[in-house]
Design an enzyme around this catalytic site. Sequence first.
Site, PDB file in Angstrom:
ATOM      1  N   CYS B  76       0.834  -1.214   0.000  1.00  0.00           N
ATOM      2  CA  CYS B  76       0.000   0.000   0.000  1.00  0.00           C
ATOM      3  C   CYS B  76       0.862   1.255   0.000  1.00  0.00           C
ATOM      4  O   CYS B  76       1.847   1.341   0.727  1.00  0.00           O
ATOM      5  CB  CYS B  76      -0.869   0.033   1.255  1.00  0.00           C
ATOM      6  SG  CYS B  76      -2.441  -0.776   1.049  1.00  0.00           S
ATOM      7  N   MET B 116      -8.192   0.082   0.720  1.00  0.00           N
ATOM      8  CA  MET B 116      -7.517  -0.694   1.763  1.00  0.00           C
ATOM      9  C   MET B 116      -7.620   0.002   3.119  1.00  0.00           C
ATOM     10  O   MET B 116      -7.719  -0.659   4.150  1.00  0.00           O
ATOM     11  CB  MET B 116      -6.049  -0.939   1.397  1.00  0.00           C
ATOM     12  CG  MET B 116      -5.851  -1.845   0.178  1.00  0.00           C
ATOM     13  SD  MET B 116      -6.908  -3.328   0.093  1.00  0.00           S
ATOM     14  CE  MET B 116      -6.483  -4.164   1.627  1.00  0.00           C
ATOM     15  N   ASP B 131     -11.645  -8.376  20.900  1.00  0.00           N
ATOM     16  CA  ASP B 131     -10.740  -8.354  22.052  1.00  0.00           C
ATOM     17  C   ASP B 131     -11.473  -7.959  23.334  1.00  0.00           C
ATOM     18  O   ASP B 131     -11.241  -8.541  24.393  1.00  0.00           O
ATOM     19  CB  ASP B 131      -9.609  -7.366  21.773  1.00  0.00           C
ATOM     20  CG  ASP B 131      -8.634  -7.258  22.935  1.00  0.00           C
ATOM     21  OD1 ASP B 131      -8.262  -8.311  23.491  1.00  0.00           O
ATOM     22  OD2 ASP B 131      -8.227  -6.140  23.289  1.00  0.00           O
TER      23      ASP B 131
END
Lengths: 163, 163, 163, 163, 163, 163
Positions: B76, B116, B131
């Site tokens: 990227c 992206m 998480d």
Amino acid sequence: MEKLTHIDKQGNARMVNVGEKMPTERIAEAVGYVLINKETLEIIIKGQNKKGEVLGTARIAGIMAAKRTSDIIPMCHSLLLTGVDIDFEMSELADNQGKIKITSRVTCSGKTGVEMEALTAVSVAALTIYDMCKAVQRDICIENIHLLKKSGGKSGEFIYSAL
Amino acid sequence: MEKLTHIDKQGNARMVNVGEKMPTERIAEAVGYVLINKETLEIIIKGQNKKGEVLGTARIAGIMAAKRTSDIIPMCHSLLLTGVDIDFEMSELADNQGKIKITSRVTCSGKTGVEMEALTAVSVAALTIYDMCKAVQRDICIENIHLLKKSGGKSGEFIYSAL
Amino acid sequence: MEKLTHIDKQGNARMVNVGEKMPTERIAEAVGYVLINKETLEIIIKGQNKKGEVLGTARIAGIMAAKRTSDIIPMCHSLLLTGVDIDFEMSELADNQGKIKITSRVTCSGKTGVEMEALTAVSVAALTIYDMCKAVQRDICIENIHLLKKSGGKSGEFIYSAL
Amino acid sequence: MEKLTHIDKQGNARMVNVGEKMPTERIAEAVGYVLINKETLEIIIKGQNKKGEVLGTARIAGIMAAKRTSDIIPMCHSLLLTGVDIDFEMSELADNQGKIKITSRVTCSGKTGVEMEALTAVSVAALTIYDMCKAVQRDICIENIHLLKKSGGKSGEFIYSAL
Amino acid sequence: MEKLTHIDKQGNARMVNVGEKMPTERIAEAVGYVLINKETLEIIIKGQNKKGEVLGTARIAGIMAAKRTSDIIPMCHSLLLTGVDIDFEMSELADNQGKIKITSRVTCSGKTGVEMEALTAVSVAALTIYDMCKAVQRDICIENIHLLKKSGGKSGEFIYSAL
Amino acid sequence: MEKLTHIDKQGNARMVNVGEKMPTERIAEAVGYVLINKETLEIIIKGQNKKGEVLGTARIAGIMAAKRTSDIIPMCHSLLLTGVDIDFEMSELADNQGKIKITSRVTCSGKTGVEMEALTAVSVAALTIYDMCKAVQRDICIENIHLLKKSGGKSGEFIYSAL
């Protein structure tokens, strides 16, 4: 009702204090899928025959991301990983579809588990495959990322069972 | 057959050279889902009523990750994002299930698109929710991450159409 | 006597102010060598025939490092690179020796040159080859890293001429 | 034939699993050289008399890079370094040439060696000297980076012997 | 009542969208103080006479932090800084006290101001002085960090006036 | 006269070697203040009643910065923190002023103390509050950052006593 350990009694985010936990051997395995069409699959396989750069790049990206998990996920503890493996399996599906299965296995001797490291490795490997193929297919989809199993720590062994 | 622009003629990975592209206004939107059970959903909603730290933390993690996409995804290009928005929508499903829909919208004036960045924002927000909830549910699943739409650049507008 | 532009009149380090420079197209190419013995060379070539992971990993490490140059070299300005290419050439030398030539080419449209990005790419690619081969040879040597040429900016074109 | 431990049986890159290694005291020393002309050497020495910013900046860059080695070199394990020292020695050569010798010494108590940390410290210190002097000399060369010695771990002590 | 631009109408954090802003020349200057006792001040000055490593290290840390501001402060936009300068002024106060005044000046051509970069530079330089002196004095205090002035952008020039 | 441990006998910066220290339980608490006017305070409190994003974002920024302290402060050792807590207390002062008190508590089992981690957490949380409020007040001031107490290690317990 069980409580979210990363949230304190006032409802604020915190890093769980793991100071009193004992370091144990930790293993976590995760999985995820990249859904592509058959043409994209063939392009990757062809490249694979040469130098395998799509999956090779994704593997390295996933390994590097696993090491940086605590820098990416706010409440994750820093850990010294002892090993990271990432594997790929390509298969053709019906209806002109294909998929790449990504599995990761992360090991560590530490005070917290390595689930997030294994899941981050899979996610970033999937994003990297996406990035490297987006010029040939714009409707790629990343699917079904979850833990396969983990061991070590007080909560013991866990094996994912599909619903 | 179209070619993978991140792979050169010898089959090696490279950063596509975008030196001759003109900077244009770029927008990309992506989506992804976190599948949890109803109990976990209720715990998040309850926290939401107080301080919303689970989704608030996920939002910040996603925004920070969007800015660091070129540091996480090997090929990227670095970009100067002009805006990042992340939204969450929670809903109950049948069979004791719930889901959180995550959407991101990233804008930039630059030589390459921000797909992206939008996808990385969604992925890292999803991992952060995982998480923060993994202490109460161990079989959470991240699903169906894909681009919703993009505009700007030579390839023009793209809108995702589900199969 | 010419002056070090990264040092001010009091002798202190500073980032040179480039605010009044015009952005121009910048290109820099650098080179470096990894000296290994013939056995190590053969092991790499053999792997190369399969998946090329030693050089493939070094290429990705070099590209990622190029993008992070301003984060590694204290007085370097941040830049938006438009392209990074890294190539390898392996050859056998006399006396059981071999070498890998690493060349990088970095492009950018910006206010400062990309020499340091090209040199950092070569250095980190060389260190990565070292890392991946150190289990089979402990006296590897990294040699002769320098600029090959650069163009763009007020100082114009430069081509390295060996002494 | 010995094998590359960072490559698995299928030829794919991986982080070597060091989970079963015992932590031992690790020391590694590395060296490298920056070749400059006598004028550049004098400019640095003059600055050195004042504030020493060229070498001072290079030292800090090298120390910070040593701590981030696992973030720069893809297959390196994260380690908690216990000490990093970097030293410089300047000398005049014949033919209007000069050189700066850079040595690093890195210590750690851990499961893997610190060779890469010592070599990364030297490389980044050399690149920083290059960066700070490139305005006065454009054909600087970085030379002869290698390990000097290492101790600790199963493979025992190693001392570099020049060919 | 004016509104917090980093908070949307629903009260959620976001990066302000600056896509429609025009890039202008931006300058920001900030200041902060480290309060130490006279003994610590003398130790620094003595070192200063030699190599100035305490303040030299603090300067480099501040410059590097300025470049990474958008990676440290969640809602800050990435920017390409064109210059960063950090200066120190040491003075003795009454009652066995001393202080170090830290000023930073950051420039950029971009769509958002560089206040946070200037303030981050001062803060990290102050923390670095603290770190390097904490072995000789444990009650160091960092004081009075604020913007001195800024110019550029729609909101125009601002000069801090002490209350 | 005591010496600066981060400076060697030649006056050069170095990372103190802590290889011979024993790991002990380390705790450090730090404090700092953000001075704002009453209007800004009310805006934050109002947001607080909804989603608390200003302080929530500052808390996450501070926690993430604590984990990255060794990457920000040049001579700090890397550590594996076992816990980070950040708290805020808002109060009105006379003369239309308000202040936010930030306290951090960092724990670790390691060879060096966590003072810098606690101070970095407070500093970055303060900078984040500044960033999120600078659109409504341009003369915010960060004040009085210092250690509150620390324990663990050879130097034993320290409690800050205001002059």
